[in-house]
Design a protein around this motif. Structure first.
Motif, PDB file in Angstrom:
ATOM      1  N   LEU A 208      90.250  -1.421 142.086  1.00 45.44           N
ATOM      2  CA  LEU A 208      90.677  -2.602 142.772  1.00 45.44           C
ATOM      3  C   LEU A 208      89.967  -2.784 144.076  1.00 45.44           C
ATOM      4  O   LEU A 208      89.617  -3.813 144.506  1.00 45.44           O
ATOM      5  N   GLY A 209      89.739  -1.715 144.599  1.00 48.08           N
ATOM      6  CA  GLY A 209      89.125  -1.844 145.899  1.00 48.08           C
ATOM      7  C   GLY A 209      87.623  -1.978 145.677  1.00 48.08           C
ATOM      8  O   GLY A 209      87.074  -2.400 146.694  1.00 48.08           O
ATOM      9  N   ASP A 210      86.961  -1.873 144.691  1.00 46.95           N
ATOM     10  CA  ASP A 210      85.535  -2.359 144.326  1.00 46.95           C
ATOM     11  C   ASP A 210      85.499  -3.773 144.015  1.00 46.95           C
ATOM     12  O   ASP A 210      84.350  -4.190 143.943  1.00 46.95           O
ATOM     13  N   LEU A 211      86.656  -4.424 143.689  1.00 42.36           N
ATOM     14  CA  LEU A 211      86.356  -5.882 143.276  1.00 42.36           C
ATOM     15  C   LEU A 211      86.189  -6.616 144.520  1.00 42.36           C
ATOM     16  O   LEU A 211      86.362  -6.182 145.599  1.00 42.36           O
ATOM     17  N   PRO A 212      85.351  -7.713 144.354  1.00 44.70           N
ATOM     18  CA  PRO A 212      84.987  -8.573 145.374  1.00 44.70           C
ATOM     19  C   PRO A 212      86.284  -9.231 146.055  1.00 44.70           C
ATOM     20  O   PRO A 212      87.395  -9.434 145.292  1.00 44.70           O
ATOM     21  N   GLY A 213      86.171  -9.896 147.161  1.00 46.41           N
ATOM     22  CA  GLY A 213      87.252 -10.542 147.741  1.00 46.41           C
ATOM     23  C   GLY A 213      87.878 -11.865 146.938  1.00 46.41           C
ATOM     24  O   GLY A 213      88.937 -12.031 146.847  1.00 46.41           O
ATOM     25  N   VAL A 214      86.938 -12.573 146.076  1.00 46.39           N
ATOM     26  CA  VAL A 214      87.508 -13.590 145.386  1.00 46.39           C
ATOM     27  C   VAL A 214      88.211 -13.206 144.142  1.00 46.39           C
ATOM     28  O   VAL A 214      89.088 -13.811 143.413  1.00 46.39           O
TER      29      VAL A 214
END
Length: 514
Positions: A208-214
């Motif tokens: 989850l932390g690695d996902l981009p802001g979008v």
């Protein structure tokens, strides 16, 4: 020096039994006790006190009780290792004590009339004040000198003093579930896994932390979920703290879901949505949206009139809570009835709703008076702080009650309490007419009227959480209704577990209130 665990170890084959071999421990902090419900050749309860680095133990055939008029036989047995405090499982047949074991109760205790409980045990009389989930108050163990059948057993008598925690007729068999895992002995025997503690694999939170802001696709609790706007601020920060983003809310929902699920599963859920964040107006969303994933269960309300909600979300798996949070639901409000019996509540609810003039100390007075009243009635119930200003009390009830029944009973209970402190309470319906006083709101006991669920966030700065507590925590000077947030609630669970687990399987009939 003699090893106090030598007898314990000599009686067990640790290659076969899952019981801990253990070592003598170093005494740290308040001494603890545990009661284990143990189905061996005969059902009995094992009562153990942490004394001098071991668990000094008694087998109590009929179990400890809060009934001061009952005397229980207790057989002093071998000392057990402190690691046994959390032992649940099945001891294989053929091994000593073969059978299933649950942690029926646990907590801390204070020795009374002595500074050295080991000396008291040696002298044949131990007085303790216990602070457990089920057992509270003064217990006394006294050796039966010259008594018994000549079996050579070290027989004692166990009793509960008549104090504020005493309950006439209280039977331990009416409260069969583990306070650690929520399981019964039958569950353990059948291999049912314990209700998991808060958490998901670290790699899921890292993903989850690695996902981009979008956003993107997140695999969590066995489901692939599309998550969006992860860097969007949903909760303002408290003074000196950073604001809380949607990413942090989703991580909390994923971790707390296994703990919160028992209070949501099988129930319609009303979602309080704040898609623009807690500092903007929110709204109630009850209809399951068409775009919800197929695995998000729903319940179709057979009583829905035209224009009313026809299909409600039902959170029957942990991933659904994550979906709800991603949908902008900052609060989760489960119905108090199950979908298969929508007009039969499983809890009676006491809502202590503070007014403008109600101080926190005033509210604690009202909560403690309810604690005393419920203890007097012999009713199993527990409080939780709301995460805002209030306190609620949940009372599990057996099937068959109507909402009119529970509403009437809670009204009688609260009016009895209100008579003690009339200067703190108003019974007026309209807020403006209450003069700033608290309302003991029994009207929430109605179909499709809900209170915020245990472990749900609240839409306020810092993302406070509605946290279940133990009765004795009402006396904690640090207690506040919004003490825990999504940044601290998981640490609380890791340290203290979920107090409301004691309510699962504790359904009861409501006694008459004169």
């Amino acid at each position: 020096m003699t090893d106090p665990l030598a007898t314990y170890r000599s009686m067990r084959d640790f290659a076969r039994t899952p019981e801990p071999a253990g070592d003598v421990a170093t005494d740290e902090g308040a001494p603890r006790f545990v009661v284990q419900r143990h189905r061996a050749s005969h059902l009995h309860y094992d009562l153990r006190f942490e004394i001098d680095g071991v668990l000094v133990s008694w087998a109590v055939p009929k179990g400890p009780t809060l009934d001061p008029g009952t005397r229980r036989l207790a057989v002093h047995v071998e000392d057990h290792p402190v690691d046994y405090l959390h032992f649940e499982g099945t001891i294989p047949g053929g091994e000593y004590g073969g059978g299933d074991v649950i942690v029926w109760d646990t907590g801390t205790f204070e020795p009374v009339r002595t500074d050295d409980p080991a000396v008291a045990v040696a002298a044949g009389e131990l007085h303790v004040e216990v602070h457990g989930r089920k057992l509270r108050g003064r217990l006394v163990l006294v050796r039966r000198e010259g008594k018994g059948s000549g079996s050579g057993k070290d027989e004692w008598m166990l009793l509960h003093k008549r104090d504020e925690h005493a309950v006439d007729g209280w039977d331990p068999e009416d409260h069969p579930r583990s306070v650690l895992s929520g399981r019964t002995n039958d569950d353990v025997l059948a291999g049912v896994p314990p209700t998991p503690a808060a958490g998901v694999p670290d790699e899921a939170i890292d993903a989850l932390g690695d996902l981009p802001g979008v956003g993107g696709t997140w695999e969590v609790h066995g489901r692939r979920l599309k998550v969006t706007n992860l860097d969007k601020v949903l909760f303002p920060g408290r003074p000196g703290e950073e604001a809380i983003t949607k990413r942090e809310l989703l991580a909390y929902a994923a971790q707390v879901a296994p703990v919160a699920l028992p209070y949501l599963e099988g129930r319609a859920v009303n979602l309080h949505r704040y898609p623009e964040g807690a500092d903007r107006p929110g709204f109630w969303h009850k209809q399951r949206p068409d775009h919800a994933p197929e695995w998000v269960d729903c319940w179709e309300n057979p009583d829905a009139d035209e224009g009313e909600t026809t299909a409600y979300v039902v959170a029957d798996e942990p991933a659904t809570l994550v979906w709800m949070a991603n949908f902008g639901a900052l609060e989760w409000h489960p119905w108090t009835s199950r979908t298969q019996a929508m007009h039969e509540p499983t809890y009676a609810l006491v809502d202590l709703d503070p007014g403008e003039r109600t101080s926190w100390e005033d509210l604690l007075v009202l909560a403690r008076l309810h604690r005393t009243a419920l203890d007097h009635l012999g009713v199993t119930a527990l409080p939780k702080v709301t995460g805002r200003r209030g306190i609620q009390v949940w009372v599990p009830v057996v099937p068959g009650y109507s909402f009119t029944d529970t509403r009437t009973w809670v009204e009688r209970l609260s009016r009895t309490v209100g008579k003690v402190v009339p200067e703190l309470v108003s019974w007026k319906w309209e807020v403006k007419a209450r003069g700033g006083l608290a309302r003991l709101d029994y009207t929430q006991n109605a179909v499709n009227k809900t209170l915020v669920g245990p472990w749900s966030p609240r839409p306020a700065p810092g993302a406070p959480v509605s946290v279940p507590i133990r009765w004795e925590e009402l006396d904690d000077p640090d207690l506040r209704p919004d003490r825990w947030t999504i940044r601290t609630a998981l640490d609380r669970i890791a340290e203290h577990g979920d107090p409301f687990r004691a309510l699962l399987g504790a359904a009861q009939e409501l006694p008459e209130i004169s």
